[in-house]
Design an enzyme around this catalytic site. Structure first.
Site, mmCIF file in Angstrom:
data_model
loop_
_atom_site.group_PDB
_atom_site.id
_atom_site.type_symbol
_atom_site.label_atom_id
_atom_site.label_comp_id
_atom_site.label_asym_id
_atom_site.label_seq_id
_atom_site.Cartn_x
_atom_site.Cartn_y
_atom_site.Cartn_z
ATOM 1 N N LYS A 51 0.859 -1.181 0.000
ATOM 2 C CA LYS A 51 0.000 0.000 0.000
ATOM 3 C C LYS A 51 0.895 1.231 0.000
ATOM 4 O O LYS A 51 2.023 1.189 0.500
ATOM 5 C CB LYS A 51 -0.907 0.027 1.242
ATOM 6 C CG LYS A 51 -2.200 0.771 1.040
ATOM 7 C CD LYS A 51 -3.186 -0.029 0.186
ATOM 8 C CE LYS A 51 -4.519 0.695 0.036
ATOM 9 N NZ LYS A 51 -5.503 -0.120 -0.700
ATOM 10 N N ASP A 92 -6.948 4.222 -5.227
ATOM 11 C CA ASP A 92 -7.535 4.102 -3.887
ATOM 12 C C ASP A 92 -8.248 5.421 -3.633
ATOM 13 O O ASP A 92 -8.491 6.196 -4.571
ATOM 14 C CB ASP A 92 -6.444 3.812 -2.854
ATOM 15 C CG ASP A 92 -7.011 3.298 -1.527
ATOM 16 O OD1 ASP A 92 -6.883 4.022 -0.533
ATOM 17 O OD2 ASP A 92 -7.611 2.216 -1.485
#
Length: 456
Positions: free
Chosen positions: A111, A151
């Site tokens: 991430k 995202d």
């Protein structure tokens, strides 16, 4: 290990460790794997210097947490939001590792992102930020190394800018990002995948309880939070199947169906209204400006405690968006199924409320599905995009949607069977999908790590 300065990561670690406890009691050799897997393989932090439209220098923090590559290249989104910090990215990368394992596709977990806020910025400012961010990130990613995606705050525009910056910096056209445009390496169904996959997963939950997996009744009331990509497509799929969607929300409040004395007024949200919200959000608008007959906007609230009757609750906004108190309100409203479209959408207190209801059993039992299982459809189709890039092919929307449905079915079955194997429940009690998801994902990652010599 304890991580007091990283509360979101500590929460994710505690949740996994707690649900793994019955499994580890029966297979204690895996305790060492848990100790090792919680530490990311690599954390990259860097300065992002960019120029605003007035020619002034601005600076933000940039991050990439490359968490675990036992199953494949690091895979996970890039989040652009003022709240971004290492605790949040570690929690997301940690969850992503096991989520990706549940897809059955060879992907590791990672991430990244920045505390940069795209809201209120011009396209040129966002482009300059993306160019600066990718100038550093391009050193650390690659189609067989680390493949980021979108995202929160990172949509089609930002992915395009990131991809263009990488292509110029590295002089190669490669599948180093997913969520790309369909005409330049993207996959059909990728925007829809998380929301569609969420609904497909819940269909299997319903089938287990009611011997039918359809939403095809207007009397099925679906409460959704959020109004971004995941919420939009979950709502559209639920409406397509015939259910009634009774809420959406954003950071300013909740749009909910009006009711009098516990009885709803008017009709559910239509496809046209959801598409209007989609267009509004693409321009950075607020849900409060949407006018829908039979609905009201409640400022500063989430939908969970505002509705008298709910059958299915789908948190699709952000982490920790359902509190213990709101979980109780949902139970009082008659909710039967809760599945997270967001990552760690429920607080631990809310999960405890839902799991207690499940264990108590009976006709009012609530069945809860964690995000790492229920919302893995998005990253699954990202994996399918990587496969298409490797073949230099584009599959049809029907092919991708069919594969997505199959992946969600396999994910559900793995969670169900793993819970039934390792967790002993009273007769008639629904299996714990949160335990099933955590144990199934963990075993797959841990076994790959052991085979590669990372623990023994």
């Amino acid at each position: 290990m304890v991580h007091p300065a990283e509360p979101e990561f500590q929460q994710a670690l505690n949740e996994l460790s707690t649900t793994l406890a019955p499994f580890l009691a029966q297979a204690p050799e895996y305790k060492k794997a848990l100790e090792i897997v919680q530490i990311p393989e690599r954390v990259i932090q860097f300065r992002v210097l960019w120029e605003d439209d007035q020619g002034r220098p601005q600076v933000n923090n940039g991050y990439r947490v490359q968490y675990n590559s036992a199953l494949g290249p690091y895979k996970g989104g890039l989040r652009l939001h003022p709240s971004v910090n290492l605790s949040i990215l570690k929690f997301l990368g940690f969850e992503q590792t096991f989520k990706n394992a549940l897809t059955g596709i060879n992907m590791g977990g990672g991430k990244g992102g920045s505390d940069f806020d795209p809201k209120g910025k011009s396209d040129n400012e966002i482009r300059r930020f993306c160019n600066s961010f990718m100038a550093e990130l391009s050193r650390h990613i690659g189609k067989d190394t680390d493949v980021p995606a979108g995202d929160i705050g990172t949509g089609a525009r930002e992915i395009g800018f990131f991809f263009g910056a990488y292509k110029k910096a590295r002089n190669e056209f490669a599948g180093i990002l997913t969520g790309k445009g369909a005409s330049w390496g993207g996959s059909f169904i990728r925007p829809e995948a998380t929301g569609y996959g969420l609904v497909y997963f819940v269909e299997h939950m319903i089938a287990h309880v009611r011997s039918t997996k359809t939403f095809n009744s207007a009397s099925t009331l679906v409460s959704i939070s959020g109004s971004g990509n995941v919420a939009q497509y979950a709502a559209l799929k639920a409406i397509e199947l015939g259910a009634t969607v009774i809420s959406l929300s954003d950071s300013k409040g909740a749009l909910v169906r009006k009711h009098t004395n516990g009885e709803y007024e008017g009709k559910g949200l239509t496809k046209e209204i959801v598409l209007e919200v989609q267009e509004l959000k693409a321009k950075g608008g607020l849900l409060s400006s949407v006018r829908v007959e039979g609905y009201e906007f409640v400022p500063g609230k989430r939908p969970w405690a505002l509705l008298p009757r709910v059958d299915i609750a789908l948190p699709c906004a952000t982490q920790n968006e359902v509190s213990g108190e709101e979980a109780e309100a949902l139970i009082n409203a008659g909710v039967k199924f809760v599945a997270e479209g967001s990552n760690m959408g429920c607080t631990q207190e809310a999960i405890d409320v839902f799991e207690t209801s499940r264990i108590q059993g009976g006709p009012d039992a609530v069945w809860y599905a964690p995000g790492k299982a229920a919302n893995c459809g998005g990253v699954a189709v990202s994996g399918l995009e990587m496969a298409q890039n490797s073949q230099r092919l584009t599959w049809t929307p029907q092919d991708v949607d069919s594969k997505l449905a199959g992946i969600m079915s396999n994910c559900y079955q793995n969670c169900l069977s793993t819970a039934q194997r390792w967790i002993k429940e009273e007769e008639g009690v629904l299996p714990s999908l949160v335990a099933g998801a955590n144990i199934s994902g963990f075993i797959k990652v841990a076994d790959a790590m052991r085979a590669q010599g990372d623990w023994w």
